[in-house]
Design a protein around this motif. Structure first.
Motif, PDB file in Angstrom:
ATOM      1  N   THR A 179       0.831  -1.200   0.000  1.00  0.00           N
ATOM      2  CA  THR A 179       0.000   0.000   0.000  1.00  0.00           C
ATOM      3  C   THR A 179       0.865   1.249   0.000  1.00  0.00           C
ATOM      4  N   THR A 180       0.209   2.388   0.088  1.00  0.00           N
ATOM      5  CA  THR A 180       0.913   3.669   0.046  1.00  0.00           C
ATOM      6  C   THR A 180       1.431   4.004   1.442  1.00  0.00           C
ATOM      7  N   ALA A 181       2.232   5.033   1.519  1.00  0.00           N
ATOM      8  CA  ALA A 181       2.702   5.499   2.818  1.00  0.00           C
ATOM      9  C   ALA A 181       1.489   5.869   3.663  1.00  0.00           C
ATOM     10  N   PHE A 182       1.474   5.408   4.882  1.00  0.00           N
ATOM     11  CA  PHE A 182       0.389   5.660   5.838  1.00  0.00           C
ATOM     12  C   PHE A 182      -0.954   5.108   5.342  1.00  0.00           C
ATOM     13  N   ASP A 183      -0.895   4.243   4.311  1.00  0.00           N
ATOM     14  CA  ASP A 183      -2.117   3.631   3.789  1.00  0.00           C
ATOM     15  C   ASP A 183      -3.089   4.697   3.266  1.00  0.00           C
ATOM     16  N   ASP A 184      -2.560   5.820   2.828  1.00  0.00           N
ATOM     17  CA  ASP A 184      -3.401   6.881   2.278  1.00  0.00           C
ATOM     18  C   ASP A 184      -4.012   6.419   0.953  1.00  0.00           C
ATOM     19  N   PRO A 185      -5.113   7.061   0.536  1.00  0.00           N
ATOM     20  CA  PRO A 185      -5.650   6.737  -0.798  1.00  0.00           C
ATOM     21  C   PRO A 185      -4.564   6.952  -1.848  1.00  0.00           C
ATOM     22  N   ILE A 186      -4.563   6.089  -2.855  1.00  0.00           N
ATOM     23  CA  ILE A 186      -3.443   6.107  -3.784  1.00  0.00           C
ATOM     24  C   ILE A 186      -3.377   7.415  -4.563  1.00  0.00           C
TER      25      ILE A 186
END
Lengths: 350, 537, 592
Positions: A179-186
């Motif tokens: 996933t993205t950093a901090f699980d932020d929206p892509i």
């Protein structure tokens, strides 16, 4: 390049000394299954599908990371190897949604292909399964991380080829996810939507939104063509079904190695934009009126002849196009020059 | 392209994209590669990660700077001073390839004399780049066994555009970086088939394969093949055409697949000129801003509906294949041209694109050996003189197209318009990753629109603070030629005093502002530098 | 008073001592001893963890008296009775050089080479280390020997890696020496992560200079000029002492630039690990030093050719490096007299579990497991029956009573399905359930799996789920076979050593204790009485006197009965907490 002699499945081979067992096997047309290998990416040795038996080795080394050595004897499909591969597939099955019937990836899914090849009928393991919310927030592709088998090709493609580094592994062990950093929206990450991750995903974890439910891989025609955007000249296969583009596959064998950017990968839908011009138009009293081809061309020919006759050929000028083909540019300048003028240019300067 | 033709004898990329990974040094100047040629940007990053030294010269902190060994953040329009100073250091420090200069070039003295006064310190004053960075860049470039230079419109879209290119060519000649793998001077072409359009003679001075219209023999060859008389008078360039239209010298225009209303400098003037025409034909796939001024609009098919070839930036000829049927009554541009030619009384007889291609190869030596059958999945690099020839990846091996490589002594010249009290900012323009040119295609793509669908002019935080504006505020931007409103993106990727806009968005048509002053040789307008003022809207 | 002044007092102030209160004892001793002009010395772990806090008194004549269990309140007695009164405090005596104690066996079977000075020297003083021939080995190597000679000497000593796999150390040094590179690194793996292992910590806390000296000799031999000690952040005291030691070694010219006045440079840094078990795997460790996610990379290339930042890198663990000064001090020939044919020297073990004398023991290779457990460790707690010993941590395996006479060396252990590992020994008795034990280790490896490769990530999860099922009494026919198949597939195909060895606790318990698995699955029985779903408590009517203690203490009121009448447990309510069993004074409650 120095060479070494090895034996794979009884076949004596002479191969480059810097090859891996996988590369050597591929060069001899021997197919070793793999999820995580990509020829242009760092070798991860993560999925372990490519394990083989090497004489003298205690374990089953991964073909993708094991360098060849002089005198090496390799077997790629022994019972022990097949058992290990089947176990790996069964382990993946145990935590993979079984919606193959409607999965967009059906027909081009490596998990399906290998499960078929190794006669996986189901998984003997029942237990916890991941329940990660389905992500459809970006305009280009779906992320179904429950289908992700963590081969990591998307991560490496993003870091090593694109450079955006938008995604990476988060958590560890059974809780690992990409996933993205901090699980932020892509779309809030550093992702630039080149789609290269989508195109190398071996399963249905990353699927393009375009062409959803519009054709199985075996139902589409694939037409090789060249991208209409910048001058890099990337080529790809347009997927066509019922006279519609329903997707694309990069030309991995081509000179650009299948690399694409967001425009080439996802930006082709202008083709069927509802405001496409579909008939010739002639302006009458400040308004465009539909006309036949014959009317329009007749009018143009008449006007050009008039201007040429009255003001000379150099009173006619033409702008050709860097978006059209060589053949069309050729005819355009041929037409202008045949009319007697060299007033022909295009936007190379812009 | 005129610059490279002068120095080397050919105006195309000397080397190919595939060689980038093998380069020992890469010098990127005036090219925001990751945004405008993303896939080439990937390669440059990969080369840098593999150890190639990367030099980036750009007024903005572009993505490639993350991978650069040195970023030369020069003031817009000061390329020559920078390049001359690098040449100065290379000569001073004995990094010049004397054997190459002696054997393969001419006019070296002119360069030596000119760059003598361009010490790094002197250039630092003009460019704003620290002298030690100029020295570092010169060494990185000069010491590498094989170094590639990449540039795009940041170099050419200046009143000194041709001179800029000559100054770049000087560096490559000076270090022997031409005619060998992973070296050369490589202008990246911004559009899918700019290279092809040039190759096909869609230029006022040359026929296909750069055969000059002024060359009687060439003219005779084409006249015979085409069965017509040909004019030996060089025609008008884009900018000149519109000026001529404004002056009623050009009366009728035929515009195929272009949108000069948004793409050309000083749009208001372009618009006025188009309105002055007696008759305008526009052929396109959409009702563009330019098409709306036409008397006749002809519907063309998109690239997905036709057959033909594109020639990419590295001279690679590749196939375009039809995937879809033509929409409505739209026709391929070539079909329209054939029918129009017939109406005009020319006996054209082509039944398919390949028929045309065969005629091209018959008249164009550099394409002579190419055929549709040979293109396959990889295409072929021209020059390809015979059907057996594999194509040419590296130009000028052993000999330049013009014989000897030509050095030029080039002096720095300020941009035509510099910021002053009234117009204190320097506006530079370009493209972004998510859109393309005037947005005709990309702004009709759902996903691309989702990502960005309006102009966001880039401004330095210090300037934003001084103006009292914040992120996404709307400002009025005014130049001597016009005025537009734009929202803001506050970012330190642009230096103080410089603002950046694209020309993708008709609502914020940056070319209403730009300076139509052109380079006297190449006739390219100075789109990369004009003075503007910014007010809170 | 004159006599009293020449007494010396040492307090064991390693983490183990401090945990038992040794720092308070030390604080108590300072003013008490000051009256007699004595400053107590700090030292590392003395090994006898079962008896902490430890205080050693050395008489003016050189006799040593080691007192155990010296909590702060007992400090005064030692000062008054022994130092002032000249009479040893018998009741606290743990070990004495001139008198027999019950702990003599703990020391007598040990062979302390590595730990010789641990518990003797002051780990925060380089002078203390120098006083025991410290850095003599380095001086000899750098001043008198070529790089190849140093490597030859290590090869001759027969030293093998003490981190687990037992790779010949000299060979590794030679590979790194031979590797081409403009830059080389020497790295120490001090990421001791096995549950119950604390050998490395004791060395780091007790004699950090031995490690530094060993690493510096290694750097000289392989041609490295930079080094890292990767030590887990959970070892704050070790880190503190290493910092001091590195600083002092730099100041004395044993580290840094121009070591001993030569052109040899070696700069040593500490990198604190965040505690991921997998970072003890060498490639993951290197990735972690580089600032990347600590996950293993495929080998080859091995660190010796492409390690830290792609440069040739020598990587050994703490104990391996700490052996090096001894090799040069004693000479390889002398050093290698200890041990077996293929396993030379000594090995430090951390003795834990159901053993009487928990602690740290350094033994010669080739000693038997029985000697370690019964002679040194004093046997099983409460004299219960020995069942098994887990050796090598979660990657190791367990050995049953039949294997007690096995020679403790690399090859014998591997052949028996266990491994030397880093040296953790967990002893189990009849009250240990072997299925539960396997589950314990699988829980550990499963939660520490990095998640990179499929077999380890998915496989350990499923193995654990099966073990959980079995211990909950929900085992199914075929589970054992599934465990075996899955286990061997993981062992065959996992990416790193951690994954490959993760099934070991299951496979080795299946090898020696298969019947316990079968009992769980087929008979619903846990013979050790550990798996709560498989046990029931019953009251034997004949023995119950009706005292009501069990009923009063039952947290769920499952026990009923009239006073002075036999009681009864309602099995539908009982949660099998075992409180009644413990509380009953009449042995009237039994476990079935």
């Amino acid at each position: 390049m120095s060479k070494v002699n090895i034996t794979i499945n009884g076949l004596a081979l002479q191969v480059d000394a810097n090859m891996t067992v996988l590369e050597a096997a591929q060069s001899a047309g021997i197919d070793i299954p793999t999820f995580c290998h990509d020829p242009e990416l760092t070798k991860a040795g993560a999925c372990r599908m490519c394990v083989v038996e090497v004489a003298g080795a205690r374990n089953l080394p991964a073909a993708c990371t094991t360098p060849v050595a002089e005198g090496m004897v390799v077997e790629t499909e022994t019972e022990r190897v097949q058992k290990a591969r089947k176990t790996i597939l069964e382990l993946i099955w145990a935590d993979h949604p079984h919606d193959c019937l409607t999965c967009e990836k059906t027909g081009s899914c490596k998990l399906q292909d290998y499960s078929y090849r190794y006669d996986v009928k189901g998984s003997p393991y029942q237990g916890e399964v991941r329940e990660i919310p389905f992500d459809d927030t970006n305009p280009f592709f779906f992320r179904d991380l429950n289908k992700c088998i963590l081969c990591g090709k998307c991560v490496r493609k993003c870091h090593e080829i694109n450079g955006a580094g938008a995604i990476d592994f988060m958590n560890r062990g059974f809780g690992t996810k990409v996933t993205t950093a901090f699980d932020d929206p892509i779309e809030e990450s550093s992702c630039v939507f080149c789609g290269m991750c989508v195109d190398i995903c071996p399963v249905g974890a990353l699927t393009p939104k375009q062409g959803l439910n519009q054709g199985r891989p075996w139902e589409v025609d694939k037409v090789l063509t060249t991208c209409p955007y910048c001058g890099s000249g990337c080529t790809f296969y347009l997927h066509v079904r019922n006279d519609k583009i329903v997707g694309i596959t990069p030309n991995f064998a081509g000179p650009m190695k299948g690399h694409l950017c967001v425009k080439g990968r996802f930006g082709w839908d202008f083709v069927d934009s509802p405001d496409r011009l579909q008939t010739p138009l002639i302006k009458k009293d400040g308004e465009f009126v539909e006309a036949t081809w014959d009317e329009a061309l007749e009018l143009i020919a008449t006007k050009f002849k008039e201007v040429g006759a009255q003001y000379g050929a150099d009173a006619i000028a033409g702008l050709s196009s860097a978006r059209t083909t060589n053949e069309e540019n050729y005819l355009f300048q041929k037409l202008l020059r045949s009319l007697g003028t060299n007033n022909v240019d295009h936007c190379a300067r812009l | 392209m005129a610059g490279l033709a002068t120095a080397f004898g050919s105006g195309a990329m000397t080397n190919t994209i595939g060689e980038i990974e093998d380069a020992k040094a890469i010098f990127v100047i005036g090219s925001n590669t990751t945004q405008n040629h993303p896939v080439i940007g990937y390669r440059i990053q990969q080369a840098a990660k593999k150890g190639a030294k990367l030099i980036v010269a750009d007024p903005r902190y572009i993505e490639l700077c993350d991978y650069a060994d040195v970023h030369l953040q020069l003031k817009p329009g000061t390329n020559i001073a920078l390049l001359n100073a690098m040449a100065h250091v290379i000569i001073k420090e004995g990094l010049a390839d004397e054997k190459f200069i002696a054997e393969r070039t001419e006019n070296f003295a002119a360069l030596r004399v000119t760059v003598e006064e361009y010490t790094p310190e002197y250039a630092a004053e003009i460019t704003g780049v620290p002298a030690e960075d100029i020295v570092k860049a010169a060494r990185l470039y000069g010491e590498a066994d094989a170094a590639m230079i990449f540039y795009t419109m940041g170099i050419t879209q200046h009143t000194t555009g041709t001179d800029n290119v000559l100054a770049i060519a000087n560096l490559a000649l000076l270090t022997g970086n031409v005619g060998k793998p992973a070296s050369g001077v490589n202008p990246l072409r911004g559009q899918n088939n700019v290279q092809g359009a040039c190759d096909m003679g869609a230029l006022p001075n040359v026929l296909t394969g750069y055969q000059p219209v002024t060359d009687a023999a060439a003219r005779a060859k084409f006249a015979k093949a085409w069965g017509v008389e040909l004019s030996g008078r060089v025609g008008l360039t884009v900018t000149e055409m519109f000026n001529a239209a404004g002056a009623k010298e050009v009366r009728a225009m035929y515009i195929m697949g272009e949108n000069p209303y948004l793409s050309d400098a000083d749009s208001a003037h372009v618009r006025h000129c188009m309105e002055s025409l007696d008759f305008l034909v526009v052929q396109d796939i959409f009702m563009t801003e330019t098409a709306s001024y036409a008397d006749v609009v002809l519907p063309a098919v998109s690239w997905a509906e036709k057959e033909g070839t594109f020639t990419n930036t590295e001279r690679r000829v590749q196939k375009v294949n039809p995937a879809l049927k033509a929409r409505g009554q739209a026709k391929a541009d070539w079909e329209i041209l054939v029918e129009l030619a017939k109406k005009l009384g020319f006996a054209w007889d082509y039944s398919c694109a390949e028929d045309i291609f065969r005629e091209i190869t018959a008249l164009t030596p550099s394409y002579a050996g190419i055929s549709y059958d040979r293109l396959g999945v990889n295409g072929i690099h021209w020059p390809c003189p015979t059907p057996e020839h594999p194509g040419t990846t590296i130009l000028h091996v052993g000999q330049f197209s013009r014989g000897l490589g030509h050095f030029s002594g080039i002096e720095h010249q300020d941009p035509a318009e510099l910021p002053d009290e009234e117009y204190p900012f320097m506006l530079t323009t370009g493209r972004i990753l998510y859109h393309y040119h005037t947005g005709t295609m990309s702004r009709r793509s759902k996903g691309l629109k989702f990502i960005q669908n309006e102009e966001l002019m880039q401004i330095n935080p210090a300037d934003a603070q001084a103006l009292g504006v914040t992120e996404h505020d709307t400002v009025k931007v005014t130049s001597r030629r016009g005025s537009v409103k734009s929202r803001l993106q506050i970012t330190d990727t642009v230096p103080k005093g410089v603002v950046f806009m694209t020309f993708h968005f008709k609502e914020t048509a940056a070319n209403l502002l730009t300076n139509p002053e052109t380079c006297p040789t190449a006739k390219i307008p100075e789109l990369k530098a004009c003075a503007v003022k910014i007010e809170k809207a | 008073m004159m006599e009293a002044q020449s007494y010396r007092v040492r307090v064991g102030l390693a983490t183990c001592g401090i945990a038992a209160g040794a720092d308070k004892t030390y604080d108590q001793l300072v003013p008490l001893l000051a009256e007699h002009g004595i400053v107590p010395e700090r030292t590392g772990c003395l090994g006898m963890c079962f008896s902490e806090p430890l205080v050693e008194v050395i008489t003016p004549t050189g006799d040593s008296y080691l007192y155990g269990g010296v909590t702060a309140d007992k400090a005064a007695a030692i000062v008054e009775q022994h130092i002032v009164g000249g009479k040893p405090v018998e009741e606290l005596l743990a070990l004495a050089s001139s008198a027999a104690t019950e702990n003599d066996h703990f020391m007598s079977k040990q062979h302390r080479v590595l730990l010789e000075h641990v518990g003797v020297i002051d780990p925060e003083s380089i002078d203390s280390y120098l006083a025991f021939n410290g850095y003599k080995a380095l001086i000899k190597a750098v001043n008198e020997m070529t790089q190849q000679e140093v490597i030859k000497e290590v090869q001759k000593s027969g030293l093998r890696g003490r981190g687990g796999a037992g790779f010949p150390t000299g060979m590794k040094w030679n590979f790194t020496y031979q590797a081409k590179g403009d830059k080389k690194y020497v790295v120490c793996n001090a990421d001791e992560g096995d549950p119950g292992a604390f050998m490395d910590r004791s060395i780091l806390e007790g004699n950090p200079h031995a490690l530094i000296e060993g690493m510096t000799i290694a750097a000289y031999a392989v041609g490295a000029d930079e080094g890292y000690i990767y030590v887990r952040a959970e070892y704050p005291l070790a880190i503190k002492r290493l910092r001091i030691a590195i600083k002092e070694a730099n100041n004395h010219g044993y580290l840094g630039n121009k070591i001993l006045g030569t052109n040899f440079n070696f700069n040593l840094k500490i990198k604190e690990g965040a505690g991921a078990f997998v970072c003890g795997e060498e490639t993951a460790l290197l990735a972690s030093i580089e600032g990347l996610r600590g996950i293993p990379r495929p080998r080859p290339p091995f660190p010796a050719t492409s390690g830290l930042w792609g440069k040739p890198t020598l990587l050994n663990n703490v104990e391996t490096y700490a052996n090096v000064p001894a090799i040069f001090r004693l000479g390889a020939a002398e050093y290698s007299k200890v041990g077996t044919e293929s396993s030379k020297g000594t090995k430090v073990f951390a003795l834990t579990g159901k053993i009487k004398k928990t602690g740290l023991a350094e033994v010669p290779m080739g000693i038997t497991m029985r000697e370690i457990i019964y002679d040194i460790g004093g046997g099983i707690q409460d004299d219960k029956e020995f069942k098994a010993v887990q050796i090598g941590g979660p990657s190791g395996g367990c050995l049953p009573a039949e294997q007690l006479d096995l020679s403790v060396d690399y090859d014998s252990l591997t052949a028996a399905g266990a491994m030397m590992g880093s040296g953790g020994l967990v002893v189990m008795d009849e009250t240990t359930c072997m299925v539960d034990l396997a589950k314990f280790f699988l829980t550990f490896t499963q939660s520490e799996s990095c998640g990179k490769c499929t077999p380890c990530r998915e496989g350990t999860k499923r193995m654990l789920e099966i073990l959980e099922r079995i211990t909950e009494g929900k085992g199914q026919p075929g589970d054992i076979e599934t465990l075996e198949e899955l286990g061997s597939a993981i062992r065959d195909s996992a990416l790193c050593g951690l994954g490959q060895t993760a099934p070991n606790p299951v496979l080795s318990t299946l090898r020696y204790f298969r019947h316990e698995y079968e009992e769980h699955i087929n008979e619903g029985k846990c013979r050790a009485g550990v798996c709560s779903n498989l046990i029931s408590y019953f009251i034997i009517k004949d023995k119950c006197v009706g005292c009501t203690v069990c009923a009063k203490n039952c947290p769920v009121n499952a026990i009923s009965g009239e006073r002075k009448q036999p009681h009864e447990i309602d099995q539908s309510i009982c949660i099998k907490c075992g409180v009644c069993y413990e509380k009953c004074k009449f042995d009237a409650i039994i476990l079935k």
